[in-house]
Write a protein that holds these residues in place. Structure first.
Motif, PDB file in Angstrom:
ATOM      1  N   ARG A  66     -20.852  48.124  16.174  1.00 44.78           N
ATOM      2  CA  ARG A  66     -20.046  47.718  15.039  1.00 44.78           C
ATOM      3  C   ARG A  66     -20.044  48.783  13.941  1.00 44.78           C
ATOM      4  O   ARG A  66     -19.026  49.068  13.320  1.00 44.78           O
ATOM      5  CB  ARG A  66     -20.692  46.437  14.493  1.00 44.78           C
ATOM      6  CG  ARG A  66     -19.849  45.543  13.711  1.00 44.78           C
ATOM      7  CD  ARG A  66     -20.791  44.462  13.155  1.00 44.78           C
ATOM      8  NE  ARG A  66     -20.152  43.718  12.101  1.00 44.78           N
ATOM      9  CZ  ARG A  66     -19.301  42.734  12.329  1.00 44.78           C
ATOM     10  NH1 ARG A  66     -19.024  42.382  13.560  1.00 44.78           N
ATOM     11  NH2 ARG A  66     -18.733  42.112  11.326  1.00 44.78           N
ATOM     12  N   MET A  67     -21.221  49.376  13.759  1.00 44.85           N
ATOM     13  CA  MET A  67     -21.344  50.428  12.753  1.00 44.85           C
ATOM     14  C   MET A  67     -20.514  51.651  13.148  1.00 44.85           C
ATOM     15  O   MET A  67     -19.914  52.299  12.299  1.00 44.85           O
ATOM     16  CB  MET A  67     -22.831  50.803  12.606  1.00 44.85           C
ATOM     17  CG  MET A  67     -23.140  51.665  11.420  1.00 44.85           C
ATOM     18  SD  MET A  67     -22.564  50.970   9.867  1.00 44.85           S
ATOM     19  CE  MET A  67     -24.026  50.104   9.344  1.00 44.85           C
ATOM     20  N   LYS A  95     -17.751  51.684  14.727  1.00 46.00           N
ATOM     21  CA  LYS A  95     -16.357  51.415  14.387  1.00 46.00           C
ATOM     22  C   LYS A  95     -16.123  51.693  12.904  1.00 46.00           C
ATOM     23  O   LYS A  95     -15.119  52.285  12.521  1.00 46.00           O
ATOM     24  CB  LYS A  95     -16.001  49.959  14.738  1.00 46.00           C
ATOM     25  CG  LYS A  95     -14.508  49.719  14.822  1.00 46.00           C
ATOM     26  CD  LYS A  95     -14.165  48.299  15.205  1.00 46.00           C
ATOM     27  CE  LYS A  95     -14.110  48.113  16.709  1.00 46.00           C
ATOM     28  NZ  LYS A  95     -13.653  46.767  17.096  1.00 46.00           N
ATOM     29  N   ARG A  96     -17.085  51.313  12.073  1.00 46.35           N
ATOM     30  CA  ARG A  96     -16.951  51.588  10.634  1.00 46.35           C
ATOM     31  C   ARG A  96     -16.991  53.078  10.338  1.00 46.35           C
ATOM     32  O   ARG A  96     -16.233  53.586   9.519  1.00 46.35           O
ATOM     33  CB  ARG A  96     -18.042  50.858   9.849  1.00 46.35           C
ATOM     34  CG  ARG A  96     -17.622  49.442   9.513  1.00 46.35           C
ATOM     35  CD  ARG A  96     -18.707  48.631   8.883  1.00 46.35           C
ATOM     36  NE  ARG A  96     -19.270  49.240   7.679  1.00 46.35           N
ATOM     37  CZ  ARG A  96     -20.295  48.699   7.012  1.00 46.35           C
ATOM     38  NH1 ARG A  96     -20.821  47.566   7.426  1.00 46.35           N
ATOM     39  NH2 ARG A  96     -20.762  49.288   5.952  1.00 46.35           N
ATOM     40  N   TYR A  97     -17.883  53.786  11.048  1.00 48.20           N
ATOM     41  CA  TYR A  97     -17.951  55.242  10.883  1.00 48.20           C
ATOM     42  C   TYR A  97     -16.605  55.893  11.233  1.00 48.20           C
ATOM     43  O   TYR A  97     -16.153  56.809  10.566  1.00 48.20           O
ATOM     44  CB  TYR A  97     -19.017  55.843  11.814  1.00 48.20           C
ATOM     45  CG  TYR A  97     -20.456  55.616  11.399  1.00 48.20           C
ATOM     46  CD1 TYR A  97     -20.783  55.073  10.155  1.00 48.20           C
ATOM     47  CD2 TYR A  97     -21.497  55.976  12.247  1.00 48.20           C
ATOM     48  CE1 TYR A  97     -22.114  54.884   9.802  1.00 48.20           C
ATOM     49  CE2 TYR A  97     -22.818  55.796  11.897  1.00 48.20           C
ATOM     50  CZ  TYR A  97     -23.123  55.241  10.672  1.00 48.20           C
ATOM     51  OH  TYR A  97     -24.429  55.064  10.331  1.00 48.20           O
ATOM     52  N   ALA A 101     -13.593  54.621  11.170  1.00 51.09           N
ATOM     53  CA  ALA A 101     -12.586  54.359  10.137  1.00 51.09           C
ATOM     54  C   ALA A 101     -12.855  55.241   8.917  1.00 51.09           C
ATOM     55  O   ALA A 101     -11.936  55.814   8.335  1.00 51.09           O
ATOM     56  CB  ALA A 101     -12.596  52.883   9.763  1.00 51.09           C
ATOM     57  N   GLN A 102     -14.143  55.364   8.568  1.00 49.71           N
ATOM     58  CA  GLN A 102     -14.512  56.174   7.399  1.00 49.71           C
ATOM     59  C   GLN A 102     -14.141  57.647   7.617  1.00 49.71           C
ATOM     60  O   GLN A 102     -13.556  58.291   6.740  1.00 49.71           O
ATOM     61  CB  GLN A 102     -16.020  56.039   7.148  1.00 49.71           C
ATOM     62  CG  GLN A 102     -16.487  56.741   5.893  1.00 49.71           C
ATOM     63  CD  GLN A 102     -18.003  56.667   5.727  1.00 49.71           C
ATOM     64  OE1 GLN A 102     -18.681  55.903   6.419  1.00 49.71           O
ATOM     65  NE2 GLN A 102     -18.528  57.465   4.818  1.00 49.71           N
ATOM     66  N   GLN A 159      -5.510  53.693   4.681  1.00 54.11           N
ATOM     67  CA  GLN A 159      -6.725  52.953   4.990  1.00 54.11           C
ATOM     68  C   GLN A 159      -6.514  52.077   6.237  1.00 54.11           C
ATOM     69  O   GLN A 159      -7.352  52.040   7.128  1.00 54.11           O
ATOM     70  CB  GLN A 159      -7.095  52.087   3.799  1.00 54.11           C
ATOM     71  CG  GLN A 159      -8.529  51.641   3.821  1.00 54.11           C
ATOM     72  CD  GLN A 159      -8.898  50.895   2.552  1.00 54.11           C
ATOM     73  OE1 GLN A 159      -8.033  50.292   1.905  1.00 54.11           O
ATOM     74  NE2 GLN A 159     -10.156  50.933   2.182  1.00 54.11           N
ATOM     75  N   GLU A 205      -8.283  52.245   9.926  1.00 52.33           N
ATOM     76  CA  GLU A 205      -8.869  51.061  10.568  1.00 52.33           C
ATOM     77  C   GLU A 205      -8.317  50.902  11.983  1.00 52.33           C
ATOM     78  O   GLU A 205      -9.054  50.622  12.926  1.00 52.33           O
ATOM     79  CB  GLU A 205      -8.547  49.790   9.767  1.00 52.33           C
ATOM     80  CG  GLU A 205      -9.192  49.726   8.392  1.00 52.33           C
ATOM     81  CD  GLU A 205     -10.690  49.465   8.452  1.00 52.33           C
ATOM     82  OE1 GLU A 205     -11.165  48.984   9.488  1.00 52.33           O
ATOM     83  OE2 GLU A 205     -11.379  49.771   7.450  1.00 52.33           O
TER      84      GLU A 205
END
Lengths: 175, 333
Positions: free
Chosen positions: A149-150, A152-154, A156-157, B20, B24
């Motif tokens: 999950r992290m 996926k956040r990385y 996007a970031q 953004q 995503e």
């Protein structure tokens, strides 16, 4: 003429500060050729984005900021080049790419590095492992010791960072 | 559309919110767990606003920066270089990763390709494209008419001796204009179709493609094995890069979509739902207990909700909407 006036300003900045900047860079880099190149590059940057200075101190502070950025840029480029050449040295001669191909690859690596340099380390590594190695999120997660999950956040970031750079909303690294 | 066009994002710089969301979507679609439903929602997001498409173009541009390091994951040099990368200290890990790839000068899309990202990106950059649920006809420069079915994309690459089009995604009905000097051909990853006649449908699937000929004849030449077969009017055939299936009679349903109709000629419900789902963003599925019910009728593709309502009237089924983009056809209680 405005452009004539600007050229005049740059010219006087150059004659007032070039010698000082060159010595500043030579102290930092310990190499006369590199220092000359970077001093030249710093003035090119100034040409591309002209500023007005109300004092010599202001001009020198600005020039040294540009020059420091250029030094870091140069060091990173050298480090990438060295790592690349080391990786190549581990391969059979027959598989070595041509000089031209190497130059293209190196230039691409520099650009990618400039794009991701300012990202936090794990975010950057996750992005590169995905984008260059084609690793699955779960494998990257295992490699970096964080949850999928992290990752996926990385992703996007990292992508948002690259998008903002592209949209001109962020200052590129080394500029 | 060429790479240079891609590197020049449109005049409208997308706002922060679109960028953004694009980031995503990149993260969602890059995951090995991304589903068709995700991809359909992404498509709907793209279709929603011009700004979103511009934002996605920026994502593509970031990808282009990596593309110079050409893909060839099977080269042994890559594996050697990858091992070398593992030996570098953690401080220099990033550089090592970069250098390992550079050292090989190889590798590329990897996971992105798995997710079909590249194909989707190509599709929306194509010369002619339709969104989910959209059916449109176009006239090519030579007067040839094409009908693009839902979620389809086609590139035109006409030259002095050949009128070539490339079906990037989806399905197309082609009615060729006469041109004695230049033959007309359709490229798919599985093979090239050369028109010896005038009216035919080509559809891409994941591992194969299909051809149905309604007027004239069309030659299939497979991409890898180079096999060829001439399909006659009233016949259809499927093919892969290696093989061509034996021709079957073409169904009238095969070109009905070009008139916005879906023709069900005694087909199982699952097949109808499968077809219908192509025209709707989000997931549309069918429970196993009703999958084999037989369906007959002609439905309008313009309003898939109405088709579902009609099915509810005609069959012992109920439409269950779990989420706005998640619809299942189940047995009536």
């Amino acid at each position: 003429l405005q452009s004539g006036g600007r050229a005049q300003v740059i010219h006087s900045l150059y004659s007032d500060h070039h010698g000082w900047l060159y010595r500043f860079l030579q102290r930092k880099l310990g190499d006369a050729c590199d220092a000359a190149d970077l001093a030249h590059d710093a003035f090119l940057r100034l040409l591309a984005r002209p500023c007005e200075f109300d004092s010599d101190e202001g001009a020198r502070a600005y020039l040294s900021t540009i020059a420091r950025g250029l030094c870091i840029d140069l060091w990173r480029r050298r480090a990438i080049e060295r790592a690349y050449l080391e990786a190549l040295a581990g391969q059979a001669e027959a598989t070595h790419p041509s000089a031209e191909h190497r130059a293209i690859v190196l230039e691409t690596l520099f650009q990618i590095d400039a794009m991701v340099r300012r990202l936090p380390e794990k975010v950057r590594e996750a992005f590169l492992l995905y984008r260059l190695h084609g690793m699955a999120y779960k494998d990257i997660a295992a490699e970096l010791g964080v949850s999928t999950r992290m990752i996926k956040r990385y992703m996007a970031q990292a992508m948002l960072h690259c998008l903002l750079l592209q949209a001109g909303a962020l200052e590129p690294a080394g500029k | 559309m060429s790479a240079s066009d891609l590197s020049q994002p449109g005049a409208h710089a997308p706002g922060f919110e679109s960028l953004q969301q694009a980031a995503e979507w990149f993260a969602v679609l890059g995951s090995e767990d991304a589903t068709d439903a995700d991809r359909q929602r992404w498509q709907a997001w793209l279709d929603e606003r011009r700004e979103n498409r511009d934002a996605w173009r920026y994502v593509e541009n970031v990808g282009l920066q990596f593309d110079t390091l050409q893909p060839d994951a099977d080269d042994p040099a890559v594996k050697r270089a990858l091992r070398a990368a593992n030996r570098v200290t953690s401080r220099r890990k990033t550089l090592g990763i970069l250098a390992a790839i550079g050292g090989a000068g190889l590798l590329g899309w990897g996971a992105a390709e798995r997710a079909g990202l590249r194909r989707m990106a190509l599709a929306w950059a194509a010369d002619y494209r339709t969104g989910v649920g959209e059916i449109r006809d176009f006239v090519l420069p030579d007067g040839t008419r094409i009908w693009l079915n839902t979620a389809s994309a086609l590139d035109e690459d006409f030259g002095p001796t050949l009128r070539l089009v490339n079906l990037v995604q989806g399905e197309v009905l082609i009615e060729t204009a006469k041109d004695a000097a230049r033959s007309f051909a359709v490229d798919t990853p599985h093979g090239r179709l050369t028109a010896l006649g005038t009216r035919f449908v080509v559809r891409r699937f994941d591992g194969h493609a299909s051809l149905a000929v309604y007027e004239g004849r069309v030659e299939i030449r497979t991409a890898e094995s180079g096999r060829s077969l001439i399909v006659e009017s009233g016949e259809q055939a499927t093919f892969t890069a290696a093989e061509i299936g034996s021709p079957q009679p073409a169904t009238r349903a095969g070109q009905a979509w070009s008139r916005g109709m879906l023709v069900a000629d005694n087909i199982p419900l699952r097949q109808l739902i499968g077809e219908l789902s192509r025209y709707r963003p989000g997931h549309l599925g069918c429970a196993p207990e009703v999958a084999e019910l037989s369906v007959m009728g002609t439905y309008s593709l313009a309003d898939t909700d109405r088709v579902l309502a009609l099915l509810e009237d005609a069959l012992p089924v109920r439409i269950r909407k779990t989420l706005p983009w998640w619809t299942t056809v189940v047995a009536k209680d």
